[in-house]
Scaffold this active site. Structure first.
Site, PDB file in Angstrom:
ATOM      1  N   LYS A   1       0.884  -1.174   0.000  1.00 26.20           N
ATOM      2  CA  LYS A   1       0.000   0.000   0.000  1.00 26.20           C
ATOM      3  C   LYS A   1       0.916   1.216   0.000  1.00 26.20           C
ATOM      4  CE  LYS A   1      -4.002   1.888   2.483  1.00 26.20           C
ATOM      5  NZ  LYS A   1      -4.929   2.104   1.369  1.00 26.20           N
TER       6      LYS A   1
HETATM    7  N1  PMP Z   1      -8.063  -1.870  -2.349  1.00 20.83           N
HETATM    8  C1  PMP Z   1      -7.536  -0.645  -2.400  1.00 20.83           C
HETATM    9  C2  PMP Z   1      -6.903  -0.188  -3.653  1.00 20.83           C
HETATM   10  C3  PMP Z   1      -7.565   0.185  -1.275  1.00 20.83           C
HETATM   11  O1  PMP Z   1      -7.057   1.408  -1.321  1.00 20.83           O
HETATM   12  C4  PMP Z   1      -8.198  -0.267  -0.098  1.00 20.83           C
HETATM   13  C5  PMP Z   1      -8.258   0.626   1.099  1.00 20.83           C
HETATM   14  N2  PMP Z   1      -7.097   0.536   1.865  1.00 20.83           N
HETATM   15  C6  PMP Z   1      -8.716  -1.557  -0.090  1.00 20.83           C
HETATM   16  C7  PMP Z   1      -8.639  -2.328  -1.228  1.00 20.83           C
HETATM   17  C8  PMP Z   1      -9.346  -2.116   1.151  1.00 20.83           C
HETATM   18  O2  PMP Z   1      -8.334  -2.359   2.103  1.00 20.83           O
HETATM   19  P1  PMP Z   1      -8.600  -2.301   3.658  1.00 20.83           P
HETATM   20  O3  PMP Z   1      -9.775  -3.149   3.923  1.00 20.83           O
HETATM   21  O4  PMP Z   1      -7.370  -2.822   4.256  1.00 20.83           O
HETATM   22  O5  PMP Z   1      -8.865  -0.878   4.001  1.00 20.83           O
END
Ligand code: PMP
Length: 308
Positions: free
Chosen positions: A160
Site C-alpha cells: 500500500k
Molecule cells: N483496495 C484498495 C486499492 C484500497 O485502497 C483499499 C483501502 N485501503 C482496499 C482495497 C481495502 O483495504 P482495507 O480493507 O485494508 O482498508
C-alpha cells in the site's frame, strides 16, 4: 467530497507535533516518486471508549509494504500501536480515521532512494461515510472502469504505497465524471479485480465470492475480516476468479474497505444488481461488522485495540 478535518496533534517519529508543523520538503523523494507507504485505519466509538479496529494488522501490512520497497523504519509494530493509542487520546477523538505514513524524505535526487531519510508520521482526523450519506443504507451506483488494474509483476499491489493510487485516482475520477459513485477495475486478463479504494464481493445463490490475491489488488484487511465474518454468519464463501459479467448476474454486490466499510452496490453500468436494493447477505454482514467494530458483541477475534 471528503476533505481532511484538522485535529491538534500528529505523531512524528516519536514526538507529538502540532498539526501545522508536520511538514516535509517539496523535494522529498516521496513527493517526486510516490514512495510513501501508508495505511488507513478506523477507530470506532464503543461503550468502553474509542477502539481502533485491526490496528496490529494494519501496522503489519505497513511493515510489509516497507519491506517490499526496502524501507526500514526504526519503529516496531508494538511502538506504533502505543503511538496510535496516545494519538487518539491526545486528540480527544471518540471515533476517527488514522493515516500512518512512512516516507522517504529530502536528499535523494533519483531512483536510488537511499540518501533520503525514512520519516514516519501518524495523523488522525474525524471521517464519516466515504461514499456519502445514505451509501450504507441504499447502496451506490458503480461502473466498470475503462482503466484496468496493473498487471502482476509490474507494480506490487500487495504494497500500500502512494504511487499505486495513480491508478485508483483515474478510476475514481472517471466514475465521478460519468455520474457514478465508484469504479470497478478489471485485471489485465479481464477478470474482476477491485474498486478504486475497496475490495469487491459478489453474492450468488447464497454464496459469497471474491477475487483471489492475484497481483492486481490490495489484500484488504476488511476483505480478510469478511472472510472470517462469513463463517460467523454461516454463509459459504468462494475465493475465485470471476468474469466481468458475473457483476450483472449477481444477486448482491458490495464493496469493502476501511473507508467504505461495507457498502452495497445497487447497480453496475446502469444494470440493477438483483432487485436494485441491498440484499440480505450484505445486510447480515453489515450488521455483524457494525456489532464487531463497535464492540457490541464480544471481540472473539481480538480485533479491537481499546485506547483507554
Ligand atoms: N483496495 C484498495 C486499492 C484500497 O485502497 C483499499 C483501502 N485501503 C482496499 C482495497 C481495502 O483495504 P482495507 O480493507 O485494508 O482498508
Amino acid at each position: 467530497m471528503s476533505q481532511i478535518n484538522e485535529t491538534e496533534w500528529i505523531w512524528r517519529d516519536g514526538n507529538f507535533v502540532r498539526w501545522a508543523d508536520a511538514t516535509i520538503h517539496v523535494l522529498s523523494h516521496s513527493v517526486q516518486y510516490g514512495s510513501a507507504v501508508f495505511e488507513g485505519i478506523r477507530c470506532y466509538s464503543t461503550n468502553q471508549g474509542p477502539a481502533i479496529f485491526r490496528l496490529q494488522s494494519h501496522f503489519e501490512r505497513m511493515m510489509g509494504s516497507c519491506k517490499i520497497y526496502r524501507m526500514d523504519p526504526p519503529w516496531t509494530v508494538e511502538q506504533l500501536v502505543e503511538a496510535a493509542k496516545e494519538l487518539v487520546r491526545r486528540n480527544n477523538m471518540s471515533a476517527c480515521y488514522l493515516r500512518p505514513m512512512v516516507l522517504r524524505g529530502y536528499g535523494a535526487s533519483s531512483m536510488v532512494p537511499f540518501a533520503s531519510p525514512i520519516e514516519t508520521f501518524l495523523p488522525c482526523w474525524p471521517w464519516g461515510a466515504y461514499l456519502g450519506a445514505g451509501a450504507h443504507e441504499d447502496g451506490v451506483d458503480a461502473q466498470v472502469s475503462s482503466w484496468n488494474r496493473v498487471a502482476p509483476n509490474t507494480i506490487p499491489t500487495m504494497a500500500k504505497i502512494a504511487g499505486n493510487y495513480l491508478s485508483g485516482m483515474l478510476v475514481k475520477m472517471q466514475a465521478l465524471a460519468d455520474g457514478y459513485a465508484e469504479g470497478i477495475s478489471l485485471g489485465p486478463d479481464g477478470m474482476l479485480s477491485e474498486a478504486s479504494g475497496a475490495n469487491l464481493f459478489l453474492v450468488k445463490n447464497g454464496r459469497i465470492f471474491t477475487a483471489p490475491v492475484d497481483g492486481t489488488l490490495l489484500p484488504g484487511i476488511t476483505r480478510d475480516t469478511i472472510l472470517t465474518l462469513a463463517g460467523d454468519v454461516q454463509v459459504p464463501l468462494n475465493v475465485q476468479e470471476m468474469p466481468r459479467e458475473s457483476l450483472y448476474l449477481a444477486d448482491e454486490v458490495f464493496f469493502c474497505g476501511t473507508a467504505v466499510e461495507i457498502t452495497p452496490v445497487r447497480s453496475v453500468d446502469k444494470i440493477p444488481v438483483g432487485k436494485g436494493k441491498p440484499g440480505p447477505v450484505t445486510r447480515a454482514l453489515q450488521e455483524r461488522f457494525r456489532q464487531t467494530v463497535t464492540g457490541e458483541i464480544p471481540d472473539a477475534h481480538g480485533w479491537l485495540t481499546h485506547v483507554n
